[in-house]
Scaffold this active site. Structure first.
Site, short mmCIF file in Angstrom:
data_model
loop_
_atom_site.label_atom_id
_atom_site.label_comp_id
_atom_site.label_asym_id
_atom_site.label_seq_id
_atom_site.Cartn_x
_atom_site.Cartn_y
_atom_site.Cartn_z
CE LYS A 221 -15.66 -7.77 15.50
NZ LYS A 221 -15.98 -9.19 15.34
NE ARG A 255 -9.17 -10.49 17.29
CZ ARG A 255 -9.33 -9.47 16.46
NH1 ARG A 255 -10.44 -8.71 16.54
NH2 ARG A 255 -8.41 -9.18 15.56
#
Length: 286
Positions: A221, A255
């Site tokens: 991210k 995840r």
């Protein structure tokens, strides 16, 4: 005990959720699993590498071309049914904020609805209750789906995360979702700048202490990229470091894009914590 689909996971059992994007423009793999054949190959590989959950999404999180609910369902519902038939024991998660898409996915065999946009469609929790599936309750800072944060401020970001996720979780249970099938997610990058996401990680133990199982979506991210000043394809090391810290603080579900690497990190942390024996213990014994 966390219960999802046919699976049960103990409180000290870290769980890998593998990302399978049915999108042509995903930020990380740029559409590598948009077509059915590579997407199914990705599922097979992820399961072989230790993923217990497959998270299927039909709309990329960031801004881009509009994807209607009908198109989102077209991308994922048939694939959910195919994965269900080929991998009966895997937990199938669907990454959507739309109740209509969630309903179609549950009818096709999904076990978990991953609501990454923080309950923007309150009907999604009702779908989870009606189909007796799990629900991920995420903090997105009130952001609209597919928007990027701009000058977001919080008096206390973790206090806001707790207020929102616990409220969503209790609402889900009140609607009829099984308490042991609800997870909370701090929502790294969603409605947050990099400092917010770092603080959410540093104080993750406060979420764990609530008793709800915590899911973290850290993989490659922007907060990792900004922290280390690395482009998307060079964020794996930073992601794995953040994964190790999150595991030590007690997060349960991860995840991820890199399944095998994440599995090793989680197993190592679990062994250091005393929750998992070494796979081999010969040193000093022979």
């Amino acid at each position: 005990m966390l219960r999802l689909g046919r699976r049960e996971f103990g409180p000290n059992e870290p769980v890998v959720m593998a990302i399978v994007n049915r999108t042509p423009d995903s930020f990380y793999d740029q559409g590598a699993t948009f077509r059915d054949e590579p997407a199914l190959a990705r599922v097979e590989q992820a399961v072989a590498e230790g993923a217990a959950i497959i998270d299927i999404g039909g709309v990329k999180a960031g801004p881009g071309e509009e994807v209607t609910a009908e198109e989102e369902a077209r991308r994922i519902v048939g694939f959910v049914a195919e994965v269900r038939g080929s991998f009966p024991d895997v937990v199938i998660s669907v990454d959507t904020w739309r109740a209509s898409v969630g309903e179609a996915a549950c009818a096709a065999g999904a076990d978990l609805l991953n609501d990454a946009w923080g309950g923007v469609d309150p009907g999604l929790a009702e779908v989870a209750a009606r189909y007796r599936v799990g629900l991920v309750c995420t903090h997105a800072g009130g952001a609209e789906p597919r928007t990027r944060p701009h000058r977001v401020t919080y008096d206390d970001v973790v206090a806001d995360i707790l207020r929102v996720t616990l409220g969503l979780a209790e609402r889900a249970v009140a609607l009829g979702v099984a308490r042991e099938s609800v997870l909370i997610d701090p929502g790294h990058d969603f409605g947050k700048n990099t400092r917010h996401s770092l603080e959410a990680t540093r104080r993750l133990g406060e979420m764990v202490e609530t008793g709800w199982p915590v899911l973290v979506s850290l993989s490659n991210k922007d907060f990792v990229g900004e922290t280390l000043d690395r482009p998307v394809k060079e964020r794996v090391i930073g992601t794995l470091a953040t994964t190790a810290v999150s595991a030590w603080l007690g997060a349960q579900v991860y995840r991820v894009h890199e399944v095998a690497e994440t599995r090793q990190v989680l197993d190592m942390v679990a062994s250091i914590a005393g929750h998992r024996p070494p796979a081999v213990a010969r040193r000093g014994l022979a």
